[in-house]
Design a protein around this motif. Sequence first.
Motif, short mmCIF file in Angstrom:
data_model
loop_
_atom_site.label_atom_id
_atom_site.label_comp_id
_atom_site.label_asym_id
_atom_site.label_seq_id
_atom_site.Cartn_x
_atom_site.Cartn_y
_atom_site.Cartn_z
N GLN A 89 0.84 -1.20 0.00
CA GLN A 89 0.00 0.00 0.00
C GLN A 89 0.88 1.26 0.00
N LEU A 90 1.87 1.28 0.88
CA LEU A 90 2.75 2.45 0.97
C LEU A 90 3.59 2.61 -0.29
N LEU A 91 4.07 1.49 -0.81
CA LEU A 91 4.91 1.58 -2.00
C LEU A 91 4.11 1.97 -3.23
N ALA A 92 2.88 1.45 -3.32
CA ALA A 92 2.02 1.83 -4.46
C ALA A 92 1.66 3.30 -4.37
N LEU A 93 1.44 3.77 -3.15
CA LEU A 93 1.18 5.19 -2.95
C LEU A 93 2.37 6.02 -3.42
N ALA A 94 3.55 5.61 -2.97
CA ALA A 94 4.76 6.33 -3.36
C ALA A 94 4.93 6.32 -4.87
N GLU A 95 4.67 5.17 -5.48
CA GLU A 95 4.83 5.07 -6.93
C GLU A 95 3.88 6.01 -7.65
N THR A 96 2.65 6.08 -7.16
CA THR A 96 1.65 6.96 -7.75
C THR A 96 2.10 8.42 -7.68
N VAL A 97 2.68 8.77 -6.54
CA VAL A 97 3.08 10.16 -6.36
C VAL A 97 4.39 10.45 -7.07
N LEU A 98 5.28 9.46 -7.06
CA LEU A 98 6.59 9.66 -7.67
C LEU A 98 6.50 9.83 -9.17
N ASP A 99 5.61 9.09 -9.77
CA ASP A 99 5.64 9.08 -11.22
C ASP A 99 4.22 9.07 -11.80
N VAL A 123 -0.64 13.60 0.87
CA VAL A 123 0.24 12.43 0.90
C VAL A 123 0.61 12.09 2.34
N ARG A 124 0.99 13.12 3.11
CA ARG A 124 1.32 12.90 4.52
C ARG A 124 0.17 12.19 5.25
N GLU A 125 -1.05 12.69 5.03
CA GLU A 125 -2.21 12.11 5.74
C GLU A 125 -2.41 10.63 5.40
N ARG A 126 -2.26 10.32 4.10
CA ARG A 126 -2.43 8.92 3.70
C ARG A 126 -1.37 8.03 4.36
N VAL A 163 0.30 8.68 7.20
CA VAL A 163 0.03 8.63 8.65
C VAL A 163 -1.06 7.61 8.95
N GLU A 164 -2.14 7.66 8.18
CA GLU A 164 -3.25 6.71 8.35
C GLU A 164 -2.78 5.26 8.22
N THR A 165 -2.08 4.99 7.11
CA THR A 165 -1.64 3.62 6.85
C THR A 165 -0.73 3.11 7.95
N VAL A 166 0.27 3.92 8.32
CA VAL A 166 1.23 3.46 9.33
C VAL A 166 0.53 3.25 10.67
N ALA A 167 -0.35 4.18 11.05
CA ALA A 167 -1.03 4.08 12.34
C ALA A 167 -1.91 2.82 12.40
N GLU A 168 -2.69 2.60 11.34
CA GLU A 168 -3.56 1.42 11.28
C GLU A 168 -2.76 0.14 11.39
N PRO A 177 4.18 7.34 12.78
CA PRO A 177 3.50 7.71 11.54
C PRO A 177 3.94 9.07 10.99
N ASP A 178 4.11 10.05 11.88
CA ASP A 178 4.51 11.39 11.41
C ASP A 178 5.89 11.39 10.80
N GLU A 179 6.78 10.66 11.46
CA GLU A 179 8.15 10.60 10.97
C GLU A 179 8.18 9.93 9.60
N MET A 180 7.41 8.85 9.45
CA MET A 180 7.37 8.15 8.18
C MET A 180 6.77 9.05 7.10
N ALA A 181 5.76 9.83 7.47
CA ALA A 181 5.12 10.74 6.49
C ALA A 181 6.13 11.77 6.00
N THR A 182 6.90 12.33 6.92
CA THR A 182 7.92 13.30 6.52
C THR A 182 8.96 12.65 5.63
#
Lengths: 201, 201
Positions: B81-91, B128-131, B133-138, B151-156
């Motif tokens: 989920q996190l990597l797909a999110l990153a991929e979507t935002v990255l490219d 992006v940060r919110e998504r 934070v949500e994923t990591v916290a859950e 979660p905040d640190e990972m979002a940053t």
Amino acid sequence: MVPGFDATDEGLMSATYRAFCRRGFASLTMQDIADESEKRKAALHYHYDTKHDLLAAFLEYLYGRFHERVDAVDHDAPAEQLLALAETVLDPPASGERGFRTAMLELRAQAPYAEDYRDRLAKVDRHVRERVVETVAEEAERGVFRDDADPDEMATFVVTVISGAHTRRVPLDCPDCPVDAAQTVLAERVEDLLADEVLAG
Amino acid sequence: MVPGFDATDEGLMSATYRAFCRRGFASLTMQDIADESEKRKAALHYHYDTKHDLLAAFLEYLYGRFHERVDAVDHDAPAEQLLALAETVLDPPASGERGFRTAMLELRAQAPYAEDYRDRLAKVDRHVRERVVETVAEEAERGVFRDDADPDEMATFVVTVISGAHTRRVPLDCPDCPVDAAQTVLAERVEDLLADEVLAG
């Protein structure tokens, strides 16, 4: 003094710095730079045909200053060495001016169209990478960093995080937040690289 | 369709996209945009007073598209989920054009002077940060990520690495290298977050 730049050049580069911070990149003119210096516009044109040529020299000058600062970073402890290096690159004295950071991002956006800007920006990226690669490789050999610490991967990590912090701070209301956050991220990563024996000791 | 934009708006936004990629940010004119659309310049001015207003709407439109794509990312496994999110935002698809990436960096450099650009860029960062934070916290709650995953640190971390990759790719000859490198960096970081039980299982 930066190699290749004499006292007259340095005066002109300081004037360029002031004009660049005040006017930004796009609207900067040779007249703006002359206004900040003791020279007339005609005298500037004697040395540099165009604003583009002058700014390419300015980038070279910034790179020289940057090179000096990066090479002056010297700590016994590799972790501190890497973090001090990152700090030097993340927040150099020249970047204190919001105008400077903004103008640099404008200039960076022009790099695809200007080979001489591109070359100089690439030199900075390469120089930081090389310093990181050297430090990680040496310290892995000395047993301070883990055996499997990958110098190239760490170098990419460092330049990516630094670049991200520089870009993120431009539009934000809290320009220091991304820089502080990047320092934390880098410190954690350096911690990860330390060999178990070092952590235990 | 992006909420708040009807079919006419979408046509105009597509024309703006094409003109933006072709001409860049600074030299783009309302005429360039009219040339790419089926409308006359006067008709554009009927909707948008200035190029600035039109580009602010364009950013809002891009944000809407981005929002849709980010929210469509849905994987059972949090790491994916996190990597797909990153991929979507990255490219994102729109960034395929080198002209687009360059023009966006130019626009970003103008953000300190333009509150409506700044607000929209900040919205993307926040989303992006919110998504993250949500994923990591859950997933920390479900025991998939470690208890101490912040979660905040990972979002940053994620927004810094993505920003860095976007900025680094603009002047480089290999525009995909920084993006690939960022994916690797993020994948490692996600791996670090996984709980020991998950790794053992």
